[in-house]
Structure formats: structure tokens, C-alpha cells
Design an enzyme around this catalytic site. Structure first.
Site, PDB file in Angstrom:
ATOM      1  N   CYS A  63       0.844  -1.206   0.000  1.00  0.00           N
ATOM      2  CA  CYS A  63       0.000   0.000   0.000  1.00  0.00           C
ATOM      3  C   CYS A  63       0.876   1.252   0.000  1.00  0.00           C
ATOM      4  O   CYS A  63       1.888   1.324   0.694  1.00  0.00           O
ATOM      5  CB  CYS A  63      -0.916   0.012   1.224  1.00  0.00           C
ATOM      6  SG  CYS A  63      -2.365  -1.035   1.028  1.00  0.00           S
ATOM      7  N   HIS A  64       0.442   2.246  -0.778  1.00  0.00           N
ATOM      8  CA  HIS A  64       1.175   3.503  -0.861  1.00  0.00           C
ATOM      9  C   HIS A  64       0.780   4.436   0.284  1.00  0.00           C
ATOM     10  O   HIS A  64      -0.396   4.480   0.656  1.00  0.00           O
ATOM     11  CB  HIS A  64       0.877   4.215  -2.186  1.00  0.00           C
ATOM     12  CG  HIS A  64       1.337   3.464  -3.382  1.00  0.00           C
ATOM     13  ND1 HIS A  64       0.628   2.405  -3.922  1.00  0.00           N
ATOM     14  CD2 HIS A  64       2.450   3.592  -4.161  1.00  0.00           C
ATOM     15  CE1 HIS A  64       1.267   1.940  -4.979  1.00  0.00           C
ATOM     16  NE2 HIS A  64       2.370   2.635  -5.146  1.00  0.00           N
ATOM     17  N   GLU A  99      -7.536   0.681   2.502  1.00  0.00           N
ATOM     18  CA  GLU A  99      -7.619   1.534   3.692  1.00  0.00           C
ATOM     19  C   GLU A  99      -8.976   1.382   4.372  1.00  0.00           C
ATOM     20  O   GLU A  99      -9.069   1.283   5.605  1.00  0.00           O
ATOM     21  CB  GLU A  99      -7.377   2.999   3.310  1.00  0.00           C
ATOM     22  CG  GLU A  99      -5.925   3.365   3.056  1.00  0.00           C
ATOM     23  CD  GLU A  99      -5.376   2.853   1.740  1.00  0.00           C
ATOM     24  OE1 GLU A  99      -4.162   2.969   1.519  1.00  0.00           O
ATOM     25  OE2 GLU A  99      -6.155   2.344   0.896  1.00  0.00           O
ATOM     26  N   ASP A 113     -12.177  -6.910  21.384  1.00  0.00           N
ATOM     27  CA  ASP A 113     -11.333  -6.806  22.570  1.00  0.00           C
ATOM     28  C   ASP A 113     -12.072  -6.192  23.759  1.00  0.00           C
ATOM     29  O   ASP A 113     -11.901  -6.630  24.903  1.00  0.00           O
ATOM     30  CB  ASP A 113     -10.096  -5.970  22.240  1.00  0.00           C
ATOM     31  CG  ASP A 113      -9.196  -5.769  23.432  1.00  0.00           C
ATOM     32  OD1 ASP A 113      -8.629  -6.766  23.911  1.00  0.00           O
ATOM     33  OD2 ASP A 113      -9.053  -4.621  23.890  1.00  0.00           O
TER      34      ASP A 113
END
Length: 301
Positions: A63-64, A99, A113
Site C-alpha cells: 500500500c502507498h 484503507e 477486545d
């Protein structure tokens, strides 16, 4: 990473979802009442997702790094399933699908969590891309077919056989990649009358005529002088896009005098004669410039 230096910036959007399945109604009630021991699950998970989406390139190797200019996180509760809707926007050269999916997955993990102390049977469900917009896929030439073009190389040295043409061939390669049929490829010297005559003649049988060469500032660079008087409608936006794109890559691009306009329903382009200049000019405006033929054929934007 994939080379994206040749791409243009466009508005990019992506929406991804993830699901968190709890095992009992009491967990949903605790979420709604904000009574989970670890704190406000919705806000904490959202914050984690915002951090995650901005750091996707540090986690996913290919990924950029890119500017994240908008992110939103929404939740939908349906019985014992919580659906996370994650939206991302940017104006950049590559999309934000990963993203958005990364952000949604971290929101789901954070919820897991925080809820596991009160529910031991939570499951994270499907993480998937719902939609994306922007980039090449959003500017396809759908509905534009049967386009043909001619490419004319304007060069004294190439026409005399002293140099080989690479710019014209690069233009042809780009046209063929966009399903544009090549009618004619020719090489002529830098003569105003020859260039002007070729433009008028070819405009009668082509959708697109591209000249390469003669757009600089030497005394033999006369392509703009040949074409400007015969163009019926100039298209400054195309010229600006070509120079702006080139300027980002080579400061000498400011010296180019690229020209764009129409003769009848034919689009005329005059591009630089250097191979890189021709390639970059084509990258700057293709395939989206082909939208002009929808307009010229009377279709709406």
C-alpha cells in the site's frame, strides 16, 4: 510497490463493512447503555479505526502512503449482529479500498477486545468492500466506440531519415490500449503549410488527429502556428492538464506549447516531440479525454 507515478489524481472513495456477532442480548444492551467495563465501545473502536486507516501503508507492504482526507464510521445493530460501515475519501493517484477494509477490520477487532470480558462467544464476520469510485475504472469510455485516429510526426530530422521516431509510436501504443483504431501514421517536416494541410485533410476522416513535435521554442518549432488559425474551437483545459501533469515531472514542461482544439467533430492535439513528453501528455488526458466524443455526438455529460 506498483509504480503509480504516471497516474493522475482523482477523487477516490471506498466503503467497506465488517460484522461483529455477539452471543447474547445482554451484550447489545450493554453497548447501547454504554455500560461495558472497558468504556465506550463505539467511540473507542471508531478512534482505533481512524488511526488504522491513516497507517495502512505501515501494515500492508504494497500500500502507498497517501493523504486520508475524509473518514466516517457508522454502526448498524440488527438483532445480535453489529455492522460497521467504514467510508474513506482522498484525492490521489491510487484508491482507498484497502484503507477502508483495514479501518473496518480494526474497528471490529477493537470491539471484540472490549466486549470479550462480558461475552466469550463473539465472532468477527465478513469484512468486505462494498463500493469504490475514482480512478481509471470510473472514467471508462463506455458508450464510445468505433473511434479512429491518425498520428503525424512533425520533425525535419526524422523525415530526413537521420533519427528514428519513438514519440509517435508511443502515442499509437496508448491509442490502441484505449481501443482507438489507427488510420494513418506519417512523418512530415516542420513546415507550416504541410502541417496545416495534413490537419485539414485528416480531420475529414478521423475522430482524432495527434501531432507530435514542433511544440517547443526553436525557430523550426511551428506546429502551434500551423494549427491555431484553423482550429474552430480551442480547448484550454486539455492544454492546461497536459502542462500541469508534465510540470509535476519535468520543470521544462512549462516551455511546451501543446495545443488542443477541434475542426468539425475531429479533436486535434499537438504534443511534444520527445518520447517522454509524448507519453506523459497521453497519460495526462487519456482515457478521459475520449469523453469529448460523447459530447460531439450529442450525448449529455
Amino acid at each position: 510497490m506498483v509504480d503509480i507515478t504516471h497516474k493522475i489524481k482523482t477523487l477516490r472513495k471506498a466503503t467497506a463493512t465488517a460484522t461483529v456477532n455477539v452471543s447474547k442480548p445482554e451484550t447489545i444492551l450493554a453497548l447501547k447503555n454504554n455500560s461495558v467495563p472497558k468504556g465506550n465501545v463505539f467511540e473507542m473502536a471508531k478512534t482505533a479505526g481512524l488511526f488504522a486507516v491513516k497507517n495502512t501503508h505501515t501494515v500492508i507492504p504494497d500500500c502507498h502512503p497517501l493523504p486520508i482526507e475524509f473518514t466516517s464510521v457508522e454502526y448498524r445493530i440488527d438483532d445480535l449482529t453489529i455492522t460497521i460501515i467504514f467510508n474513506v475519501k482522498t484525492i490521489y493517484k491510487t484508491g482507498v479500498e484497502v484503507e477502508a477494509m483495514h479501518g473496518a477490520s480494526v474497528v471490529a477487532l477493537t470491539m471484540y477486545d472490549m466486549l470479550k470480558p462480558i461475552d466469550k462467544n463473539i465472532e468477527i464476520g465478513t469484512i468486505k468492500l462494498i463500493e469504490k469510485h475514482g480512478g481509471k475504472s470510473s472514467f471508462k469510455t463506455k458508450g464510445i466506440s468505433n473511434l479512429n485516429a491518425s498520428v503525424v510526426v512533425c520533425s525535419d530530422s526524422i523525415s530526413a531519415g537521420k533519427k528514428e521516431d519513438f514519440a509517435g509510436k508511443a502515442i499509437i501504443e496508448k491509442l490502441e490500449a484505449n481501443a482507438v483504431k489507427i488510420n494513418q501514421y506519417s512523418i512530415i517536416p516542420d513546415e507550416i503549410d504541410s502541417i496545416r494541410e495534413r490537419a485539414i485533410t485528416l480531420s475529414e476522416t478521423n475522430n482524432l488527429v495527434i501531432f507530435t513535435g514542433g511544440t517547443g521554442l526553436s525557430f523550426r518549432d511551428v506546429t502551434p502556428e500551423a494549427l491555431e488559425p484553423i482550429l474552430e474551437r480551442r480547448i484550454p483545459g486539455i492544454e492546461e492538464a497536459i502542462r500541469s501533469y508534465g510540470q509535476d515531472r519535468m520543470p521544462y514542461a512549462m516551455l511546451s506549447r501543446s495545443v488542443a482544439g477541434t475542426i468539425g467533430n475531429c479533436l486535434i492535439l499537438a504534443l511534444p516531440g520527445s518520447t517522454n513528453g509524448a507519453k506523459e501528455s497521453m497519460d495526462a488526458v487519456f482515457p478521459h479525454v475520449l469523453h469529448i466524443f460523447k459530447i460531439l455526438r450529442g450525448q449529455q455529460h
